[in-house]
Write a protein that holds these residues in place. Sequence first.
Motif: not given
Length: 373
Positions: A15, A73, A96, A99, A151-152, A154, A173-174, A197
Amino acid sequence: MTTAAVIVAAGRGTRAGGEIAKQWQTVAGRRVADWTLDAFRQITEIEHIVVVLHPDDLGRMPDVPCVIGGATRCSSVLAGLQALSGLGVTKVLIHDVARPCISAKLIQQTIDTLDHAQAAAPALVVTDALWRGENDYVTGTQDRAHLYRAQTPQGFDYKAILKAHQAHDGTAADDVEVARAAGIKVAILPGSDDNLKITQASDFARAEKILGSKMDIRLGNGFDVHRFGAGDHVTLCGISVPFDRGLQGHSDADVGMHAVTDAIYGALAQGDIGQHFPPSDPQWKGAASDIFLRHAVDLAAEHGFQIANVDCTLICEQPKIGPHTAQMKDAMAHIIGITANRVSIKATTSERLGFTGREEGIAALATATLIKP
Ligand SMILES: Nc1ccn([C@@H]2O[C@H](COP(=O)(O)OP(=O)(O)OP(=O)(O)O)[C@@H](O)[C@H]2O)c(=O)n1
Ligand SMILES: C[C@](O)(CO)[C@H](O)COP(=O)(O)O
């Protein structure tokens, strides 16, 4: 307690676009991945860091343990967690690579929260109104109460999140989603707007603004003295200067190079030459001092610093330094890896006062400026 971090960097950044994946693109003078890694390296409590890479990217991060990730991921995170097994890890943070503006404060808060929670992650409360839409028209609204933007990093109890990922079907997703599916309670920490991110190409400009304002400028000083003894030359700032005596020391006694080396260590707050190369260690007897300077320069690079300039003053009555300064600057610049116009070598007498005035030895003072862009 042993704390570790997994930085997932095996995505392709489709992206965000660009000729190479977003984590290898440059923001504020450094690669996204380097900013991210550095933020975690600052936290002394983190004993192990593993970076998860795409197979095409192996070798892009030579200074840190890396493993190959998977197609999703989740599979990349699992590879990172498995790489930490057997190291006695108790707390793990999963972050991530995308980030890079993560602050040391938020990393530390996540670690600290794990003292009393099995899992913790930062998030931002949704403050804008939420709509549903189709074909550029609003088709409905969405209650924003109790909604957060995840967010991360985590953070988790290591054994619990490893087990949760091993049992998971791989779609999430996470890691909070994976943890919750395994029944783990996750504490919410206040996230940060800066901890964006990089997802779309336009995110690079925001990251540039945030990281650009984090420039770190350091100044260090160094001082050294060596006494004269028998000999027919002195080694000063990397060159041999003919003289009717020599300088005594455990190494080649290059007093100027030692002062510059200590100035670099000083700027990094990383001790001094004696700490890195103890004089009690016979392997440094007679050593060429460029070994010490190169070590300090490499250490600066490891910490993300560029050496902007060095300035060295040699204090002696004899030998005369002026005729040699151009050659000294070239020698020092070559070792440091900067241009000679960033190296200053100058000299003064002490007006025949003190030990330098009595021609018992040479003293050197140095300053170094280090910049992390
Ligand atoms: N198979 C994958 C997919 C993603 N990631 C990592 O997970 C994080 C998720 O961020 P995201 O923006 O989704 O990254 P990409 O998958 O690289 O981006 P895109 O979806 O645009 O291709 C990133 O650090 C990414 O490198 C990973 O390690 N392995
Ligand atoms: C983990 C995450 O960063 C939380 O916000 C995010 O879910 C991962 O990125 P993606 O864009 O959802 O793939």
